[in-house]
Design a protein around this motif. Structure first.
Motif: not given
Length: 352
Positions: A145, A147-149, A151-152
């Motif tokens: 993932q 695309e989501t991760r 930004h973590q």
């Protein structure tokens, strides 16, 4: 094959309250284009100090690279470069993966920004270009993932995932040389195998040369083309991975190989190298391994052995290779390997 990096007569000391510690003493090796060179040895043998000197990451306050030392890369002696000049090399042409990914990542920055940073600094990417490339790199290192991760923060990932992120940061600028300092030691064996496979696959894709630091000979067998064995701040044997595993010549290498667990072992006892590494505040006069070496001769206590040639690719610093030395039988585990080597009846992957 052309050398991309050459280390010549590297001598490094640390100034301590007890006196001068001569940590690296006349180290010589080269790294070929596209190869993986493993540097192995016990803790304290000088592996990490050697590679940190390539990146010029040793503390200025108490370390000293001695005059006459050369680290040749891209037509330059890195030892002579200023801090500002090294900033242009570090991260762009030569990158490093450290043992603990959590200490390599900034806990206050999102991982996408950390991967993008060297691209903005060294490649003049715009912020959008750098973030797009960061996403590509996260996909390349197999992070789920992405695309989501992207930004973590680092604390939101497992140890294996963090190491993948560190690899992505190191590979951002397609470095010519990648130094991996025990990058799988802090990981469990399953994740370790995944990271090693990842590094092998990435090396083929980006055509980089790797220096792999480890004390785990099983790891070496899986990743290396050539192996340099370090002891007491010196390289005591160097050769192809087959030569080191199947036809080792130095008694220290014999000890390392014999101390590895094997399913073919005839007894339940594990071989142990007796004694302790030498005190480099007062380096020994002769062979640094002499006091731990059951095959030691009088000359080992008096004179340091030169590198003797075993083959065009295999050299070892032991007086046992002198024409006048007595013939000795290495440990049984080594004899079995030498028999395989001479009979040429081993296959890739059967080292352990």
């Amino acid at each position: 094959m052309e050398s991309i990096l050459q280390v010549k007569n590297l001598n490094i000391s640390f100034n301590t309250y007890a006196g001068e510690v001569k940590a690296i003493r006349g180290v010589n090796f080269d790294l070929k284009k596209g190869e993986t060179l493993a540097i192995v040895g016990e803790s304290g043998s000088g592996k990490s100090v050697t590679t940190k000197s390539i990146m010029q990451l040793l503390p200025k306050s108490n370390s000293e690279i001695k005059q006459g030392s050369e680290i040749l890369f891209d037509g330059k002696n890195l030892v002579e470069l200023s801090d500002k000049e090294m900033e242009k090399v570090r991260g762009k042409d030569i990158s490093m993966i450290f043992q603990d990914p959590m200490t390599s990542l900034n806990p206050t920055m999102k991982i996408g920004k950390q991967i993008a940073e060297p691209l903005i600094k060294h490649q003049s990417f715009s912020r959008k270009q750098a973030m797009d490339r960061a996403l590509e790199l996260l996909k390349l290192v197999g992070l789920p993932q992405p695309e989501t991760r992207i930004h973590q923060y680092p604390h939101q990932f497992s140890g294996g995932q963090r190491q993948r992120i560190v690899i992505a940061v190191a590979l951002a600028c397609n470095p010519k040389v990648l130094i991996a300092d025990e990058p799988t030691t802090a990981l469990d064996v399953t994740i370790q195998a995944q990271i090693l496979d990842l590094m092998k696959n990435l090396q083929k894709k980006i055509d980089t040369s790797i220096i792999f630091i480890t004390h785990d000979l099983g790891v070496v067998a899986n990743v290396a083309d050539r192996v340099a064995v370090m002891y007491g701040g010196k390289i005591v044997e160097v050769g192809t991975v087959d030569e080191i595993f199947y036809n080792p010549q130095h008694p220290y290498t014999w000890g390392l190989i014999s101390s590895m667990p094997s399913i073919d072992a005839d007894d339940d006892e594990l071989f142990v190298i007796p004694g302790s590494p030498p005190d480099l505040l007062n380096p020994p006069k002769g062979d640094a391994f002499a006091l731990r070496n059951r095959y030691a001769m009088t000359i080992d206590l008096e004179e340091e052995p030169p590198m003797f040639k075993v083959s065009d690719t295999h050299y070892a610093a032991t007086w046992l290779l002198h024409p006048d030395a007595p013939e000795v039988e290495p440990p049984l585990a080594v004899q079995k390997r030498q028999h395989k080597f001479r009979g040429n009846n081993h296959t890739e992957g059967d080292v352990f």
